[in-house]
Scaffold this motif. Structure first.
Motif, PDB file in Angstrom:
ATOM      1  N   ARG A   1      -4.529  -6.196  -7.982  1.00  0.00           N
ATOM      2  CA  ARG A   1      -3.091  -5.921  -7.948  1.00  0.00           C
ATOM      3  C   ARG A   1      -2.403  -6.745  -6.872  1.00  0.00           C
ATOM      4  O   ARG A   1      -1.300  -7.262  -7.071  1.00  0.00           O
ATOM      5  CB  ARG A   1      -2.865  -4.415  -7.728  1.00  0.00           C
ATOM      6  CG  ARG A   1      -3.170  -3.629  -8.981  1.00  0.00           C
ATOM      7  CD  ARG A   1      -3.096  -2.141  -8.796  1.00  0.00           C
ATOM      8  NE  ARG A   1      -3.142  -1.486 -10.112  1.00  0.00           N
ATOM      9  CZ  ARG A   1      -3.270  -0.188 -10.286  1.00  0.00           C
ATOM     10  NH1 ARG A   1      -3.359   0.627  -9.251  1.00  0.00           N
ATOM     11  NH2 ARG A   1      -3.299   0.319 -11.498  1.00  0.00           N
TER      12      ARG A   1
ATOM     13  N   THR B   1      -1.324  -4.976 -14.973  1.00  0.00           N
ATOM     14  CA  THR B   1      -0.825  -5.026 -13.601  1.00  0.00           C
ATOM     15  C   THR B   1       0.624  -5.513 -13.557  1.00  0.00           C
ATOM     16  O   THR B   1       1.438  -4.980 -12.802  1.00  0.00           O
ATOM     17  CB  THR B   1      -1.721  -5.939 -12.753  1.00  0.00           C
ATOM     18  OG1 THR B   1      -3.062  -5.493 -12.880  1.00  0.00           O
ATOM     19  CG2 THR B   1      -1.288  -5.925 -11.301  1.00  0.00           C
TER      20      THR B   1
ATOM     21  N   PHE C   1       2.397   1.739  -3.455  1.00  0.00           N
ATOM     22  CA  PHE C   1       1.408   2.189  -4.434  1.00  0.00           C
ATOM     23  C   PHE C   1       1.000   3.640  -4.171  1.00  0.00           C
ATOM     24  O   PHE C   1       0.863   4.432  -5.093  1.00  0.00           O
ATOM     25  CB  PHE C   1       0.185   1.258  -4.440  1.00  0.00           C
ATOM     26  CG  PHE C   1       0.346   0.098  -5.387  1.00  0.00           C
ATOM     27  CD1 PHE C   1       1.056  -1.031  -5.017  1.00  0.00           C
ATOM     28  CD2 PHE C   1      -0.199   0.150  -6.658  1.00  0.00           C
ATOM     29  CE1 PHE C   1       1.221  -2.101  -5.889  1.00  0.00           C
ATOM     30  CE2 PHE C   1      -0.050  -0.911  -7.547  1.00  0.00           C
ATOM     31  CZ  PHE C   1       0.663  -2.033  -7.159  1.00  0.00           C
ATOM     32  N   GLU C   2       0.813   3.947  -2.910  1.00  0.00           N
ATOM     33  CA  GLU C   2       0.419   5.316  -2.573  1.00  0.00           C
ATOM     34  C   GLU C   2       1.476   6.321  -3.011  1.00  0.00           C
ATOM     35  O   GLU C   2       1.163   7.362  -3.580  1.00  0.00           O
ATOM     36  CB  GLU C   2       0.162   5.436  -1.070  1.00  0.00           C
ATOM     37  CG  GLU C   2      -1.314   5.311  -0.730  1.00  0.00           C
ATOM     38  CD  GLU C   2      -1.545   5.250   0.765  1.00  0.00           C
ATOM     39  OE1 GLU C   2      -0.636   5.635   1.543  1.00  0.00           O
ATOM     40  OE2 GLU C   2      -2.644   4.804   1.160  1.00  0.00           O
TER      41      GLU C   2
ATOM     42  N   LEU D   1      -0.936   5.509  -6.949  1.00  0.00           N
ATOM     43  CA  LEU D   1      -1.797   4.451  -7.498  1.00  0.00           C
ATOM     44  C   LEU D   1      -2.615   3.807  -6.386  1.00  0.00           C
ATOM     45  O   LEU D   1      -2.232   3.838  -5.216  1.00  0.00           O
ATOM     46  CB  LEU D   1      -0.939   3.376  -8.174  1.00  0.00           C
ATOM     47  CG  LEU D   1      -0.099   3.826  -9.368  1.00  0.00           C
ATOM     48  CD1 LEU D   1       0.846   2.718  -9.790  1.00  0.00           C
ATOM     49  CD2 LEU D   1      -0.989   4.254 -10.518  1.00  0.00           C
ATOM     50  N   ARG D   2      -3.724   3.230  -6.782  1.00  0.00           N
ATOM     51  CA  ARG D   2      -4.556   2.548  -5.790  1.00  0.00           C
ATOM     52  C   ARG D   2      -4.153   1.091  -5.673  1.00  0.00           C
ATOM     53  O   ARG D   2      -3.772   0.462  -6.652  1.00  0.00           O
ATOM     54  CB  ARG D   2      -6.015   2.629  -6.227  1.00  0.00           C
ATOM     55  CG  ARG D   2      -6.556   4.031  -6.083  1.00  0.00           C
ATOM     56  CD  ARG D   2      -7.964   4.108  -6.553  1.00  0.00           C
ATOM     57  NE  ARG D   2      -8.428   5.474  -6.442  1.00  0.00           N
ATOM     58  CZ  ARG D   2      -9.608   5.889  -6.889  1.00  0.00           C
ATOM     59  NH1 ARG D   2     -10.431   5.038  -7.462  1.00  0.00           N
ATOM     60  NH2 ARG D   2      -9.968   7.134  -6.745  1.00  0.00           N
ATOM     61  N   LEU D   3      -4.279   0.610  -4.464  1.00  0.00           N
ATOM     62  CA  LEU D   3      -3.967  -0.806  -4.266  1.00  0.00           C
ATOM     63  C   LEU D   3      -5.262  -1.604  -4.338  1.00  0.00           C
ATOM     64  O   LEU D   3      -6.040  -1.616  -3.387  1.00  0.00           O
ATOM     65  CB  LEU D   3      -3.295  -1.023  -2.915  1.00  0.00           C
ATOM     66  CG  LEU D   3      -2.839  -2.460  -2.673  1.00  0.00           C
ATOM     67  CD1 LEU D   3      -1.810  -2.880  -3.713  1.00  0.00           C
ATOM     68  CD2 LEU D   3      -2.255  -2.609  -1.276  1.00  0.00           C
ATOM     69  N   THR D   4      -5.476  -2.226  -5.466  1.00  0.00           N
ATOM     70  CA  THR D   4      -6.720  -2.974  -5.653  1.00  0.00           C
ATOM     71  C   THR D   4      -6.513  -4.452  -5.346  1.00  0.00           C
ATOM     72  O   THR D   4      -5.382  -4.927  -5.268  1.00  0.00           O
ATOM     73  CB  THR D   4      -7.216  -2.842  -7.099  1.00  0.00           C
ATOM     74  OG1 THR D   4      -6.259  -3.473  -7.958  1.00  0.00           O
ATOM     75  CG2 THR D   4      -7.377  -1.397  -7.489  1.00  0.00           C
TER      76      THR D   4
ATOM     77  N   ARG E   1       0.834  -1.206   0.000  1.00  0.00           N
ATOM     78  CA  ARG E   1       0.000   0.000   0.000  1.00  0.00           C
ATOM     79  C   ARG E   1       0.866   1.252   0.000  1.00  0.00           C
ATOM     80  O   ARG E   1       0.610   2.204  -0.735  1.00  0.00           O
ATOM     81  CB  ARG E   1      -0.946  -0.002   1.210  1.00  0.00           C
ATOM     82  CG  ARG E   1      -1.691   1.329   1.381  1.00  0.00           C
ATOM     83  CD  ARG E   1      -2.954   1.172   2.189  1.00  0.00           C
ATOM     84  NE  ARG E   1      -3.987   0.475   1.429  1.00  0.00           N
ATOM     85  CZ  ARG E   1      -4.539  -0.684   1.755  1.00  0.00           C
ATOM     86  NH1 ARG E   1      -4.166  -1.285   2.865  1.00  0.00           N
ATOM     87  NH2 ARG E   1      -5.438  -1.227   0.990  1.00  0.00           N
TER      88      ARG E   1
END
Lengths: 158, 158
Positions: free
Chosen positions: B36, B74, B25-26, B30-33, B22
């Motif tokens: 992903r 991804t 990504f942050e 970017l979002r942590l989906t 997280r």
DNA sequence: GCTGTTCATCGGAACAGTTCTTAATTAATA
DNA sequence: TATTAATTAAGAACTGTTCCGATGAACAGC
């Protein structure tokens, strides 16, 4: 006159004569055609690890009717006969005439491939662990980075 | 119950926690989906240098609606973030989680890739000639041959 | 010289892996 | 909850490579 005089060869990629080629092809039960000679010469004369496409574009000047398929097939044949070497380092398959042991520097930016020698490495014997993995036939160091030209450009364009 | 218990990790591909992911990504905006995380874990848990297709087939069991496109995107993202590494050794693009220096044995027959270490090589300093070629960022030995399984098969099927 | 056979060649179609498109839906974060 | 990024679906596009059917050249035996 408009022809390029491209004659500078490395010691390890001296072009075989047509007679030598004929002997090799005959031994393999294959015919030595004009196209095959031309493709072979194009790879041997080239210094840039060309792709099939590159060879094709180049040969079209001399043989306007040559097909891309013939180039692909011929490159495969030459590789199978051990006359050139197939490389897959990126998205393209490329070919090189130097059959001796050497290594590759690959520019991440312009994707240029530059041959180099590294005798210190060639002398190091294969690690024990590998022997239990399988039979080693070939080894090559792949060095990646940014070539001088691209570095200069990077510095300049800022 | 039908789940595979695939837990054996090398020291160098220990899975990052979701919190660590997280943060990465942050930082990249970017979002942590869910997808992903799943793709990341699939690569890290895998030992076989999987292709996008392989990851896709595997993930469909858990996320039936996942699209191949998402897997491709991804994997690119993870590579860009430096969380996994993209390899192009054959016709497929493959991915690996081990970011430490290591080398590859590639079976010419079954196209299996096996990691190995070779400290003797890693210690050898880069040849002088290379320094004028460009800036070196990465180096890797590629050993090609026939793996033990294929050798056994070859011997057996004759 | 002919005649048949064996390839190689040609041009285009087919293929495979990967990326892109568009629009609608879902889901992560502020 | 509102905002906005990411995912989905379905397909098209793209690129490098290989396959296919028809044509044509080279060679062997007559």
């Amino acid at each position: 006159m408009a022809k390029k005089t491209k004659k500078s060869h490395d010691a390890n990629s001296a072009r075989l004569s047509v007679d030598e080629l004929r002997r090799i092809f005959e031994n393999a039960g294959l015919r030595l055609t004009h196209q095959r000679i031309m493709v072979y010469n194009a790879v041997v004369d080239s210094k840039e690890h060309p792709s099939a496409e590159t060879i094709y574009e180049q040969l079209k000047k001399d043989i306007p009717t040559i097909s891309l398929d013939t180039v692909y097939r011929t490159l495969s044949t030459l590789d199978r006969l051990g006359l050139i070497k197939r490389l897959q380092l990126f998205d393209y398959i490329r070919f090189e005439p130097d059959l001796s042991r050497h290594h590759h520097f690959i520019c991440k930016k312009c994707k240029k491939i530059i041959d180099f020698h590294w005798p210190e490495i060639d002398g190091v014997s294969i690690p024990e662990t590998l022997k239990s993995v399988g039979e080693v036939q070939d080894q090559m160091v792949e060095v990646r980075g940014i070539c001088k030209e691209c570095l200069a450009q990077e510095g300049g364009e800022k």
